[in-house]
Design an enzyme around this catalytic site. Structure first.
Site, PDB file in Angstrom:
ATOM      1  N   ASN A 444      -7.367  -7.482  -0.217  1.00  0.00           N
ATOM      2  CA  ASN A 444      -6.171  -6.880  -0.805  1.00  0.00           C
ATOM      3  C   ASN A 444      -5.947  -5.462  -0.286  1.00  0.00           C
ATOM      4  OD1 ASN A 444      -4.018  -6.735  -3.056  1.00  0.00           O
ATOM      5  ND2 ASN A 444      -5.268  -4.919  -3.419  1.00  0.00           N
ATOM      6  N   GLU A 445      -4.864  -5.271   0.473  1.00  0.00           N
ATOM      7  CA  GLU A 445      -4.343  -3.958   0.860  1.00  0.00           C
ATOM      8  C   GLU A 445      -5.293  -3.131   1.717  1.00  0.00           C
ATOM      9  OE1 GLU A 445      -1.177  -3.342  -2.812  1.00  0.00           O
ATOM     10  OE2 GLU A 445      -2.959  -2.062  -2.728  1.00  0.00           O
TER      11      GLU A 445
END
Length: 846
Positions: A444-445
């Protein structure tokens, strides 16, 4: 195989870092300590002993950080059954240890742990005895371990929230959100959080079963079966593996027996004629087959057995259109394109051992009942238990599964690297049987952060002397998935554009996160600036339901600016942002907490309604909208649709409408440059079902009082799984104190040209009638004026009360009956009181 559960007679003691223990607790936690529950953790054991107030209540969390600095020991004594002690192999199996621990049996070290996410198996053959065994597991303080690791291998950037300085969760394989997030508290756990038991076995045991669906269509399916049997005391022994596949109706579909060798993977091809295909909800049924695997020794004696439920389906992630070569990002199940509607999933409790199978089922059913068909398991949380994926299999909820890296750069050296590889190998194999799981996502990210989150991140990413995680996302992870589970697609990160040469969060390739709306511009109309191919994360804040808030916030602190309200809003500046956005749209007395609370929830509804409806209006370019987030882990103001006590917020009710199979909206035809002057407008229809949608769509321009100023009607015919739009005449646009209403059958859409604070609403007038049938009330509202965004809060009168709908707008003359369930005596006066029956009319132009 014999198993003996070790879930009794546990004690918890503080054995190190005693200076951190509050003085009034030292005596209780020293010596023999307190009774402990396994599975469990230190926090819940201290609460059960009456030594720790609930950290979810008030400001209690602040006073409990000391727990992280203590060395804790869980210990038990037990007698082992003779048939267990007679086993050729005897293992101590710990399905989940949280996190850095040393394990001793009868005073002898038998193993260590430094990973919360994987099971551990320790050889107990030489140390076990039939009577008077002592087992102890000593947990080192995780923060101390993280800081030592950072000192040893070098710091790397990480995000997070809630404490200063932020803690380097990228230096330990433990639940990242344990260390605080912008929706979660700092509750740094330690304990035996999954079952623990002795397991005795001879010759071999089943280590993993991977039933990989290679082909599945209406004519035939093929399963590539991979079974690995772990060796006992002698590796390379001849064994047999018998399998049987049973159909959804109980009929035998296939069976065979394979010759195999311990320590080596045995394979078989299972063919199924005319299979019952598994489909996501809304596209078909979810038939499940039973695969039984039996392990036999060379003499044909049964030595191990396992069952898996599987679904026959194929999955593709299509990132380039075959005809036009244009970039796309959409899923195909069994060759059919699926529009993904759903939300992101976080751990459902800060203490994950408390999440029961029934709780999983309730939460995922809430997602299904809100017309969702996909959940994204976020990379800062957990690989959930099989109970989670089992329910998704049954209900047809697709699972986008992040591997557990989030919002940080990760060291690519041991011991972190080897621990990450072990957990990916284990969970890729464990979860391979679940048809609901349709994507492995690297994290994630993280890639976005490396290139776009500022100088410190960019500097670390450019440092050629060390790895920072890109090797995981672009090399290790895809290689492991290709080796272990090649039937599912892999994507490097969320967001990602398919290449490090492109903006990781660009809109022309790959998937996107849209946080510049809530975190940046704020105004939710700014969703109209974006045209993503697939929006996998975006959201808007709102407080929890009233009973949840009332349980966690003392009555004297129920003010928009109180210390406790701020504490239960973990985003830095989140409370001030909510206040500012309310003031930007509404005329409101900020000192009236009832008004503030309603409008904060309403802003959340309006934002996600607009964002999700806008993305759907851009189909087929856009093929998915997964908002942040479905659930909460404690009572907090956050982006969730279901609060920390499991209650549906108004957003959940709105989600049922904007994720319904058929959606009618009024939108601009393309992304806009200026949200303060949105024109032209079109009526948009998205038909996400297998039936034709046809009729006459009527668009009317009305004054706020309900007088018709213009009308446009058009016959429409929307093919299954498609979209359609038509232009709204310019003569019906940009009218002050007016609104557009589009209607097609039972579907209705609104467009207001001004913000509420600039609209001269009529004072809300209505007639009401209340009828009761046992525990069910029917409250009928007949609107005499426009009633915009009615939200009824019967749970302010009875915390257990439920209602069938929220955030409903009525035109003059409309009649709507709300169904309320409550065992408490409810009255018309109570249900129509201002704090219980809120309506946006009250917050317009004064």
């Amino acid at each position: 195989m014999k198993q003996y559960a070790l879930n009794k007679n546990w004690r918890l003691t503080a054995v190190g870092g005693l200076d951190a223990v509050p003085a009034d607790l030292k005596q209780a936690l020293a010596g023999e300590g307190i009774a402990a529950t396994v599975p469990g953790c230190v926090h819940t054991d201290l609460m059960a002993a009456g030594l720790l107030p609930d950290p979810y209540i008030g400001l209690n969390e602040r006073d409990q950080l000391w727990i992280r600095d203590v060395q804790w020991c869980y210990s038990t004594t037990f007698d082992a059954p003779s048939d267990v002690c007679a086993g050729e192999c005897i293992d101590l199996v710990c399905e989940g240890i949280d996190t850095v621990a040393k394990i001793e049996l009868n005073g002898q070290p038998i193993g260590e742990s430094a990973n919360m996410f994987i099971p551990h198996r320790f050889n107990a053959k030489q140390t076990i005895r039939e009577t008077n065994n002592t087992l102890s597991i000593t947990f080192d303080p995780p923060v101390k371990y993280m800081e030592q690791m950072r000192e040893s291998i070098g710091a790397l950037p990480h995000a997070g929230a809630s404490v200063d300085p932020q803690l380097p969760y990228n230096m330990i394989r433990k639940l990242a959100c344990n260390f605080g997030w912008d929706w979660g508290p700092v509750l740094i756990t330690a304990g035996i959080w999954q079952p623990i038991y002795l397991e005795a076995w001879d010759t071999a045991r089943i280590e993993s079963v991977r039933p990989l669906v290679i082909i599945a269509d209406k004519n035939a399916a093929e399963i590539s079966l991979h079974v690995l049997a772990a060796a006992g005391s002698d590796s390379g022994q001849a064994i047999k593996i018998a399998y049987e596949l049973t159909g959804p109706s109980g009929e035998k579909v296939a069976s065979a027996q394979l010759d195999a060798t311990t320590g080596k993977t045995a394979t078989a091809s299972i063919k199924v004629d005319s299979p019952d295909l598994w489909w996501p909800v809304g596209y078909g049924k979810q038939p499940l087959y039973i695969l039984s695997i039996t392990l036999l020794d060379a003499n044909g004696n049964k030595i191990d057995h396992i069952q898996k439920r599987i679904g026959l389906r194929t999955v593709e992630l299509v990132t380039q259109d075959a005809e036009s070569n244009a970039a796309t990002f959409h899923f195909k199940i069994n060759g059919r394109r699926v529009y993904c509607k759903g939300a992101n999933w976080i751990p459902d409790d800060c203490f994950p051992h408390r999440v029961t199978p029934d709780r999983y089922r309730k939460r995922i059913t809430q997602a299904r009942d809100a017309n969702m068909n996909m959940l994204r398991v976020w990379g800062g949380g957990l690989y959930e238990s099989d109970d989670f994926y089992n329910v998704c299999d049954e209900l047809g909820i697709l699972v986008w599964q992040d591997l557990l890296t989030a919002c940080a750069l990760y060291p690519e050296v041991d011991p972190i690297r080897s621990e990450i590889e072990k957990e990916v190998r284990y969970h890729a194999a464990r979860l391979s049987s679940h048809p609901s799981l349709v994507l492995w996502n690297g994290g994630n990210e993280c890639i976005w952060a490396a290139y776009k989150w500022g100088p410190a991140w960019e500097k670390a990413a450019k440092d050629k002397s060390r790895g920072w995680g890109l090797g995981y996302w672009l090399e290790m992870f895809p290689q492991l998935i290709h080796e272990i589970d090649p039937t599912r697609p892999y994507w490097a990160n969320s967001p990602y554009s398919g290449s490090t040469d492109l903006d990781p969060n660009g809109e022309e390739v790959g998937n996107n996160h849209h946080w510049d709306v809530w975190n940046g511009h704020g105004d939710y109309m700014n969703y109209l600036l974006h045209r993503p191919l697939f929006a996998s994360e975006f959201g808007f804040h709102g407080p929890p339901t009233w009973p949840t808030l009332a349980r966690s916030v003392p009555e004297n602190e129920r003010r928009w600016d109180s210390e406790t309200i701020h504490h239960h809003n973990k985003q830095s500046g989140g409370q001030e942002r909510a206040d500012r956005l309310i003031a930007a749209s509404f005329n409101v007395d900020a000192n009236d907490f009832d008004n503030w609370w309603y409008l904060a929830q309403l802003n959340q509804v309006r934002a996600l309604d607009l964002g999700c409806s806008w993305f759907r209006s851009q189909s087929p370019r856009n093929s998915g909208a997964l908002y942040w987030q479905l659930n909460d882990c404690w009572p907090v103001a956050s982006w969730a649709a279901i609060d920390g006590d499991g209650r549906a917020k108004p957003l959940w009710y709105a989600t049922r409408r904007f994720f319904a199979d058929r959606l009618l909206t009024i939108m601009p035809p393309e992304a806009v440059d200026n949200v303060s002057a949105v024109k032209p407008l079109v009526a948009c229809m998205h038909n996400d079902c297998d039936k034709l949608w046809a009729g006459e769509c009527v668009v009317r321009l009305l004054t706020i009082e309900g007088q018709e100023l213009g009308r446009h009607a058009q016959s429409v015919s929307i093919e299954p799984r498609s979209s359609y739009r038509f232009d709204i005449p310019d003569t019906m646009l940009a009218k002050k104190d007016a609104m557009l209403i589009a209607e097609l059958g039972d579907k209705r859409a609104f467009w207001f040209f001004q913000r509420d604070k600039d609209i001269s609403y009529p004072a809300p007038e209505f007639e009401a009638e209340l009828k009761r049938d046992g525990g069910t009330y029917h409250l009928t509202i007949k609107a005499k004026t426009l009633l915009r965004d009615i939200i009824l809060y019967p749970d302010r009168l009875d915390p257990k009360a439920t209602i069938d709908d929220q955030a409903v707008t009525l035109l003059p003359g409309d009649v709507r009956t709300f169904i309320i369930n409550s065992d408490v005596e409810l009255t018309m006066k109570g249900l129509t009181a201002r704090s219980v029956m809120q309506v946006a009319n009250r917050y317009g132009k004064q």
